[in-house]
Design a protein around this motif. Structure first.
Motif, PDB file in Angstrom:
ATOM      1  N   THR A 599      55.783  -9.868  95.349  1.00 61.02           N
ATOM      2  CA  THR A 599      56.286 -11.208  95.678  1.00 61.02           C
ATOM      3  C   THR A 599      57.752 -11.372  95.317  1.00 61.02           C
ATOM      4  O   THR A 599      58.534 -11.943  96.094  1.00 61.02           O
ATOM      5  CB  THR A 599      55.444 -12.278  94.958  1.00 61.02           C
ATOM      6  N   PHE A 602      61.725  -8.169  96.276  1.00 67.06           N
ATOM      7  CA  PHE A 602      62.845  -8.231  97.225  1.00 67.06           C
ATOM      8  C   PHE A 602      64.023  -8.998  96.628  1.00 67.06           C
ATOM      9  O   PHE A 602      65.172  -8.532  96.644  1.00 67.06           O
ATOM     10  CB  PHE A 602      62.364  -8.883  98.525  1.00 67.06           C
ATOM     11  N   GLU A 603      63.753 -10.184  96.067  1.00 66.08           N
ATOM     12  CA  GLU A 603      64.821 -11.005  95.493  1.00 66.08           C
ATOM     13  C   GLU A 603      65.388 -10.383  94.220  1.00 66.08           C
ATOM     14  O   GLU A 603      66.607 -10.443  93.981  1.00 66.08           O
ATOM     15  CB  GLU A 603      64.291 -12.414  95.195  1.00 66.08           C
ATOM     16  N   ARG A 606      67.692  -7.553  95.167  1.00 64.62           N
ATOM     17  CA  ARG A 606      68.939  -8.072  95.730  1.00 64.62           C
ATOM     18  C   ARG A 606      69.814  -8.730  94.661  1.00 64.62           C
ATOM     19  O   ARG A 606      71.043  -8.680  94.741  1.00 64.62           O
ATOM     20  CB  ARG A 606      68.610  -9.089  96.825  1.00 64.62           C
ATOM     21  N   GLN A 651      63.913   0.338  98.682  1.00 64.37           N
ATOM     22  CA  GLN A 651      63.863  -1.069  99.074  1.00 64.37           C
ATOM     23  C   GLN A 651      62.446  -1.610  98.877  1.00 64.37           C
ATOM     24  O   GLN A 651      61.481  -0.844  98.812  1.00 64.37           O
ATOM     25  CB  GLN A 651      64.285  -1.258 100.531  1.00 64.37           C
ATOM     26  N   GLN A 654      60.317  -8.085 101.888  1.00 67.02           N
ATOM     27  CA  GLN A 654      60.166  -9.476 101.470  1.00 67.02           C
ATOM     28  C   GLN A 654      58.720  -9.936 101.662  1.00 67.02           C
ATOM     29  O   GLN A 654      58.040  -9.537 102.606  1.00 67.02           O
ATOM     30  CB  GLN A 654      61.110 -10.375 102.270  1.00 67.02           C
TER      31      GLN A 654
END
Length: 664
Positions: A599, A602-603, A606, A651, A654
């Motif tokens: 969950t 991804f954030e 980044r 990676q 999202q």
């Protein structure tokens, strides 16, 4: 001709015969005859002789008044007396006439008797015919009645048979409906298990790279076929297409078989992936060992160079020391050496169950929650306020259960219903009356606790089976958190009570605690039969809690509520960093870490970049071997494969279902 006519004709014949005989006798009489002297009534050839007229047959001859001549005292002549032969002939004729009349009478009588007999026979024949006709009519009526009775009996039999058939059909339909309902419930239970297991396997396969997926190509094909077979079974049961009652029960058995096949397939996939992972781990270990060997050789060379350098420096120092000693011998007073500095002790008292800062935060949250629970006890326990409590529950439950991301208007509408109630707006209840949150001084805290508990309960119903459902709930929670700061703390308290691992806090088992008491302290529940819930159900609830917790961290609230974020991404980083430093727990630790990464990964990647990558490498190389000492189940294997995929592809995708900024 009738009998009266015959009798009249007979009388007329008698009179005619008598007159005729008298006329004949009068011609022969020349003298005195019996009786007084009279002239002949007629003589043939006399002009006064009346002409004989024809007498009709149907009527008797009219009676003629015979004029009697005047009586004279003449002597009778011989010619007046009739001849004996003539008299005899007349007598014979009279007798013959009498005989003829007698014969005629006899004939007439025989004819009359014959006619009477004929009439009687005709009457009897008519009576017989009438009797036969009546009998035929009675017979026909009886046959008709019998036919009617048979028809009526057939109709009654047909009606009874039809009613019995309808009864049997209704009973069969009722039985089919019950069996259909039973089959639906059984298949629905199996479907929940199947979907959960299927989603888990699909998530595993989706988290793999192409090379790893090829290892499970056969199992992937079997998974698709099994999913299609189960979907076909579910659609067949839902539409009720089973022709026989036994097929309803067979559908449940087939659903159970599909679940068992899926379990076996999962074990096969896990085994296959474990073998492949072991191969990869062996390769990685070989590469690491090779790298360590190279580093060791490099370090050995550096150490060798350092030792050589130190030897040279020591030799130089020795030479210098010898020179200094020679000079010092010339001095009478020796120098006082300086005191040696002692390095300070380093304190590393870190707990293996919870970090002190997180424990302090946890205690503050629980203390606030407990204070509010104690404060609203008068409202909860007073019997006269039961209807008011029910109205408050209804005002919260109805819009909260309807929260979804169907559209911004739908989400706004349900939020407005909840917030308007907290703002003091009246709300209608079942009986038509209205209530407000200002009707009782403790109602606001009571409703805040009630709403927070209801949000947390969504994790075991909607969110545990549908990860995307966590984001609309999280958006409403964050919005309320901004508008009512205490609500956020109460929400966290309920989350920590259900899952202390979200602190993260691995509560240790006390010496006086039983296993059941300890499991209850870490979130296990007791059923109505006072039985502890199964580990798979507990793990499912923990999964839903982790999804909602991560969704609250990453989801933004309503635009009009303000731009500030109450629970930022830093909380996810802190949780992950502390989680890998506390004592691992079988299945639970791996499951929660995997949900948080899927969950928030991804954030976090980044935002934190290389630091997050270092954390992932630390989890893979340091934490996973520690976890392997406690956990060898499926969640641990899935986490290993997920980490390998993230690091290999560099990676993290999202999460699906995140609400875009400014959604409502």
């Amino acid at each position: 001709m009738s009998m009266d006519g015959l009798m009249r004709a007979l009388e007329w014949l008698t009179v005619e015969s008598t007159l005729h005989h008298a006329a004949l006798a009068s011609e022969l009489c020349t003298g005195r005859t019996l009786g007084e002297d009279r002239e002949p009534l007629w003589v043939e050839g006399n002009k006064n002789t009346p002409q004989t007229l024809p007498i009709p047959e149907d009527f008797p001859a009219p009676k003629k008044e015979i004029s009697h001549p005047a009586t004279t005292d003449l002597e009778p002549s011989i010619s007046c007396f009739p001849d004996a032969q003539a008299i005899n002939a007349s007598i014979v004729r009279r007798e013959m006439a009498e005989e003829g009349k007698r014969c005629v009478r006899q004939q007439l009588k025989a004819l009359k008797e014959k006619q009477d007999a004929l009439r009687l026979s005709r009457v009897s024949l008519q009576k017989e015919e009438e009797l036969q006709r009546e009998q035929l009519q009675k017979k026909a009526l009886r046959e008709r009645n019998e036919i009617l009775l048979v028809q009526k009996a057939d109709q009654m039999t047909a009606a009874q048979l039809e009613a019995q058939q309808r009864e049997q059909l209704a009973l069969r339909q009722q039985t089919d409906n019950k069996l259909h309902k039973l089959a639906l419930e059984g298949v629905a239970r199996c479907q929940r298990r199947f979907n959960q297991k299927y989603e888990g396997i699909a998530r595993i396969l989706l988290s793999l790279d192409k090379e790893t997926v090829q290892v499970c190509a056969t199992q992937n094909k079997q998974l698709k076929e099994l999913g299609q077979k189960f979907e076909q079974l579910v659609s067949t049961v839902k539409m009720g297409k089973c022709e026989m009652q036994s097929q309803f029960l067979c559908s449940i058995i087939k659903a159970e078989e599909c679940c068992k096949s899926l379990d076996a397939l999962e074990m096969d996939i896990i085994k296959q992936l474990a073998e492949f992972s072991e191969q990869i781990q062996q390769q990685l270990k070989l590469e690491a060992a090779k790298k360590q060997e190279e580093e060791r050789q490099k370090q050995a060379e550096e150490e060798k160079q350092r030792l050589e350098k130190q030897a040279l420096e020591a030799k130089e120092k020795q030479q210098q020391a010898e020179a200094a000693k020679a000079e010092a011998a010339k001095i009478s007073a020796p120098e006082v050496p300086k005191p040696q500095e002692v390095p300070p002790a380093v304190s590393t008292a870190a707990s293996s169950c919870v970090h002190p800062d997180r424990l302090k935060f946890y205690n503050e949250i629980i203390a606030l929650y407990q204070a509010k629970v104690d404060a609203v006890k008068p409202l909860q326990t007073e019997e006269s306020l039961k209807q008011y409590r029910t109205g408050c529950q209804r005002a919260i439950n109805l819009p909260l259960n309807a929260i979804s991301a169907v559209s911004p208007q739908h989400l706004t509408q349900n939020f407005d219903k909840l917030y308007s109630f907290f703002a003091g707006q009246p709300v209608k209840v079942v009986n038509g009356s209205t209530i407000t949150i200002n009707d009782h001084p403790l109602a606001r805290d009571y409703c805040m606790l009630l709403m927070a508990k209801k949000f947390v309960s969504q994790t075991e119903t909607a969110i545990s089976s549908n990860p995307q459902a966590a984001f609309p709930f999280a958006s409403v929670i964050v919005t309320f958190w901004k508008l009512l700061p205490d609500f956020g703390k109460v929400f966290l308290a309920y989350m920590y009570k259900e899952s202390p691992f979200l602190v993260p806090y691995v509560i240790p088992q006390q010496p006086e605690q039983t296993n059941e008491q300890y499991l209850k302290s870490i979130g296990y529940r007791l059923s109505d039969k006072n039985e502890l819930e199964k580990p798979d159900m507990y793990l499912k609830r923990q999964t839903g809690l982790a999804r909602l917790y991560a969704a609250v961290i990453i989801t933004q609230g309503r635009k009009s509520a303000g731009p500030d974020q109450c629970f930022e991404l830093e909380e996810g980083w802190l949780w992950l960093a502390h989680m890998v430093n506390v004592k691992p727990l079988p299945d639970v630790s791996a499951t929660l870490i995997m949900e948080i990464l899927q969950t928030l990964g991804f954030e976090m990647w980044r935002t934190y970049g290389k630091q997050f990558v270092k954390l992932l490498i630390y989890i893979q190389n340091i934490y996973m071997p520690q976890l392997a000492a406690y956990d060898e189940g499926g969640p641990k294997t899935r986490l290993e494969m997920l980490l390998a995929k993230f690091l290999r592809e560099r990676q993290i995708p999202q999460a699906v279902g995140i609400l875009p900024p400014g959604f409502w």
